[in-house]
Design an enzyme around this catalytic site. Structure first.
Site, PDB file in Angstrom:
ATOM      1  N   LYS A  13      10.608 -29.723 -24.462  1.00 20.57           N
ATOM      2  CA  LYS A  13      10.819 -31.025 -25.122  1.00 20.57           C
ATOM      3  C   LYS A  13       9.822 -31.241 -26.257  1.00 20.57           C
ATOM      4  O   LYS A  13      10.200 -31.663 -27.335  1.00 20.57           O
ATOM      5  CB  LYS A  13      10.690 -32.181 -24.114  1.00 20.57           C
ATOM      6  CG  LYS A  13      11.725 -32.166 -23.010  1.00 20.57           C
ATOM      7  CD  LYS A  13      11.687 -33.453 -22.184  1.00 20.57           C
ATOM      8  CE  LYS A  13      10.358 -33.708 -21.502  1.00 20.57           C
ATOM      9  NZ  LYS A  13       9.966 -32.719 -20.480  1.00 20.57           N
ATOM     10  N   ARG A  88      10.588 -41.921 -16.878  1.00 21.04           N
ATOM     11  CA  ARG A  88      10.577 -40.799 -15.938  1.00 21.04           C
ATOM     12  C   ARG A  88      10.960 -41.238 -14.528  1.00 21.04           C
ATOM     13  O   ARG A  88      11.031 -40.407 -13.626  1.00 21.04           O
ATOM     14  CB  ARG A  88       9.163 -40.241 -15.891  1.00 21.04           C
ATOM     15  CG  ARG A  88       9.042 -38.802 -16.371  1.00 21.04           C
ATOM     16  CD  ARG A  88       7.570 -38.481 -16.380  1.00 21.04           C
ATOM     17  NE  ARG A  88       7.263 -37.108 -16.469  1.00 21.04           N
ATOM     18  CZ  ARG A  88       6.772 -36.535 -17.577  1.00 21.04           C
ATOM     19  NH1 ARG A  88       6.659 -37.204 -18.675  1.00 21.04           N
ATOM     20  NH2 ARG A  88       6.416 -35.275 -17.534  1.00 21.04           N
ATOM     21  N   ARG A 127       1.992 -21.272 -21.415  1.00 13.80           N
ATOM     22  CA  ARG A 127       1.818 -22.342 -22.403  1.00 13.80           C
ATOM     23  C   ARG A 127       0.333 -22.604 -22.661  1.00 13.80           C
ATOM     24  O   ARG A 127      -0.478 -22.640 -21.744  1.00 13.80           O
ATOM     25  CB  ARG A 127       2.463 -23.626 -21.874  1.00 13.80           C
ATOM     26  CG  ARG A 127       2.289 -24.795 -22.808  1.00 13.80           C
ATOM     27  CD  ARG A 127       3.342 -25.821 -22.609  1.00 13.80           C
ATOM     28  NE  ARG A 127       3.003 -26.733 -21.521  1.00 13.80           N
ATOM     29  CZ  ARG A 127       3.741 -27.798 -21.229  1.00 13.80           C
ATOM     30  NH1 ARG A 127       4.860 -28.036 -21.892  1.00 13.80           N
ATOM     31  NH2 ARG A 127       3.400 -28.593 -20.247  1.00 13.80           N
ATOM     32  N   ARG A 158      -3.488 -26.279 -19.912  1.00 15.99           N
ATOM     33  CA  ARG A 158      -3.575 -27.585 -19.268  1.00 15.99           C
ATOM     34  C   ARG A 158      -3.777 -27.396 -17.767  1.00 15.99           C
ATOM     35  O   ARG A 158      -3.156 -26.541 -17.146  1.00 15.99           O
ATOM     36  CB  ARG A 158      -2.278 -28.376 -19.509  1.00 15.99           C
ATOM     37  CG  ARG A 158      -2.257 -29.046 -20.852  1.00 15.99           C
ATOM     38  CD  ARG A 158      -0.901 -29.583 -21.214  1.00 15.99           C
ATOM     39  NE  ARG A 158      -0.173 -30.259 -20.149  1.00 15.99           N
ATOM     40  CZ  ARG A 158       1.012 -30.827 -20.321  1.00 15.99           C
ATOM     41  NH1 ARG A 158       1.601 -30.811 -21.503  1.00 15.99           N
ATOM     42  NH2 ARG A 158       1.629 -31.409 -19.314  1.00 15.99           N
ATOM     43  N   ARG A 169       5.051 -30.594  -9.935  1.00 20.94           N
ATOM     44  CA  ARG A 169       5.681 -31.349 -11.030  1.00 20.94           C
ATOM     45  C   ARG A 169       7.200 -31.158 -11.016  1.00 20.94           C
ATOM     46  O   ARG A 169       7.954 -32.088 -11.295  1.00 20.94           O
ATOM     47  CB  ARG A 169       5.111 -30.899 -12.388  1.00 20.94           C
ATOM     48  CG  ARG A 169       3.678 -31.368 -12.585  1.00 20.94           C
ATOM     49  CD  ARG A 169       3.024 -30.660 -13.739  1.00 20.94           C
ATOM     50  NE  ARG A 169       3.570 -31.028 -15.026  1.00 20.94           N
ATOM     51  CZ  ARG A 169       3.421 -30.296 -16.128  1.00 20.94           C
ATOM     52  NH1 ARG A 169       2.765 -29.158 -16.093  1.00 20.94           N
ATOM     53  NH2 ARG A 169       3.923 -30.705 -17.253  1.00 20.94           N
TER      54      ARG A 169
HETATM   55  P1  AMP Z   1       4.132 -34.373 -20.061  1.00 25.75           P
HETATM   56  O1  AMP Z   1       3.226 -33.916 -21.150  1.00 25.75           O
HETATM   57  O2  AMP Z   1       5.273 -35.224 -20.542  1.00 25.75           O
HETATM   58  O3  AMP Z   1       4.596 -33.231 -19.182  1.00 25.75           O
HETATM   59  O4  AMP Z   1       3.264 -35.342 -19.119  1.00 25.75           O
HETATM   60  C1  AMP Z   1       2.113 -34.859 -18.446  1.00 25.75           C
HETATM   61  C2  AMP Z   1       1.808 -35.735 -17.247  1.00 25.75           C
HETATM   62  O5  AMP Z   1       1.558 -37.082 -17.686  1.00 25.75           O
HETATM   63  C3  AMP Z   1       2.922 -35.852 -16.223  1.00 25.75           C
HETATM   64  O6  AMP Z   1       2.946 -34.777 -15.304  1.00 25.75           O
HETATM   65  C4  AMP Z   1       2.565 -37.170 -15.539  1.00 25.75           C
HETATM   66  O7  AMP Z   1       1.475 -37.006 -14.656  1.00 25.75           O
HETATM   67  C5  AMP Z   1       2.050 -38.008 -16.718  1.00 25.75           C
HETATM   68  N1  AMP Z   1       3.162 -38.779 -17.329  1.00 25.75           N
HETATM   69  C6  AMP Z   1       3.688 -38.614 -18.582  1.00 25.75           C
HETATM   70  N2  AMP Z   1       4.673 -39.488 -18.811  1.00 25.75           N
HETATM   71  C7  AMP Z   1       4.796 -40.221 -17.677  1.00 25.75           C
HETATM   72  C8  AMP Z   1       5.654 -41.265 -17.270  1.00 25.75           C
HETATM   73  N3  AMP Z   1       6.623 -41.750 -18.077  1.00 25.75           N
HETATM   74  N4  AMP Z   1       5.491 -41.782 -16.013  1.00 25.75           N
HETATM   75  C9  AMP Z   1       4.535 -41.328 -15.190  1.00 25.75           C
HETATM   76  N5  AMP Z   1       3.699 -40.327 -15.495  1.00 25.75           N
HETATM   77  C10 AMP Z   1       3.810 -39.775 -16.735  1.00 25.75           C
END
Ligand code: AMP
Length: 220
Positions: A13, A88, A127, A158, A169
């Site tokens: 994404k 989410r 990644r 990360r 996740r």
């Molecule tokens: P991402 O970079 O989108 O994969 O987000 C990394 C982490 O941030 C996720 O695994 C969640 O722990 C947290 N996170 C990001 N967006 C959300 C959301 N909309 N709701 C809850 N946690 C989020």
């Protein structure tokens, strides 16, 4: 165009969002990037969020909703936006519905990027993220090019891309985020896209969907 980007972690994404921004002039609002910036800056929100993120758990709906409301207030969104990583959960989707209603706006489409789980694990383990720009790369499938002006020493893995956390996740995605596909399908907004193959092919599929969305918008 007002878009939501859904898909499991590692579906690509973030990378595709950068291309969508360049092609269509929309801004990307990534809750994951916003949270990581808060963590880097040691804000109260960042300190609280890191506890959840590093374990692969979701940050609470309240924290996310406050953060996104602030962001939407000061961003210039006249050319449209792509919400990447939000909503989410179902409660977040309902808050978004209300926020859109208050702004007298509607989503044009919800892009759902589908990739099988075994591919996701391979993608996430390779990644690397740039600590200065937040840009993501894959050491095999999408390594940094000279034009990216990336210092290799700035790339890091990360904490939540490590294997055990990745499995958690993915499980959370299945349980909490996947139900949103049905939610947006019922609203006639979900556009499922095959996220396998190379980045250009995937972008080509996204582009056909978005070009159709624009055409429909013009005809309506
Ligand atoms: P991402 O970079 O989108 O994969 O987000 C990394 C982490 O941030 C996720 O695994 C969640 O722990 C947290 N996170 C990001 N967006 C959300 C959301 N909309 N709701 C809850 N946690 C989020």
């Amino acid at each position: 165009m007002k878009l939501v980007f859904l898909g499991p972690p590692g579906a690509g994404k973030g990378t595709q969002a950068q291309r969508i921004m360049r092609e269509y002039g929309v801004i990307q609002i990534s809750t994951g990037d916003l949270l990581r910036a808060n963590i880097r800056n040691n804000t109260v929100l960042g300190i609280e969020a890191a506890k959840f993120i590093n374990q692969g758990d979701l940050v609470s709906d309240d924290l996310i909703v406050n953060m996104i409301k602030n962001e939407l207030e000061y961003q210039d969104m006249d050319n449209g936006y792509l919400l990447d990583g939000f909503p989410r959960t179902l409660p977040q989707a309902k808050v978004l519905d209300k926020m859109l209603k208050d702004r007298d706006e509607d989503l044009n489409a919800v892009l759902v990027l589908n990739v099988p789980e075994e591919d996701l694990i391979k993608r996430l383990s390779g990644r690397r993220t740039c600590s200065r720009t937040g840009k993501t790369f894959h050491m095999v499938f999408n390594p940094p090019k000279p034009a990216d002006l990336i210092d290799i020493n700035d790339l890091y893995q990360r904490e939540d891309d490590k294997e055990e956390t990745v499995k958690r996740r993915l499980e959370i995605y299945r349980n909490q985020t996947q139900p949103l596909i049905e939610y947006y399908t019922k609203k006639g907004k979900a556009c499922e896209i095959d996220g396998t193959g190379n980045l250009t092919d995937v972008f080509g599929r996204i582009k056909s969907v978005l070009d159709k969305v624009i055409k429909d918008q013009i005809n309506n």
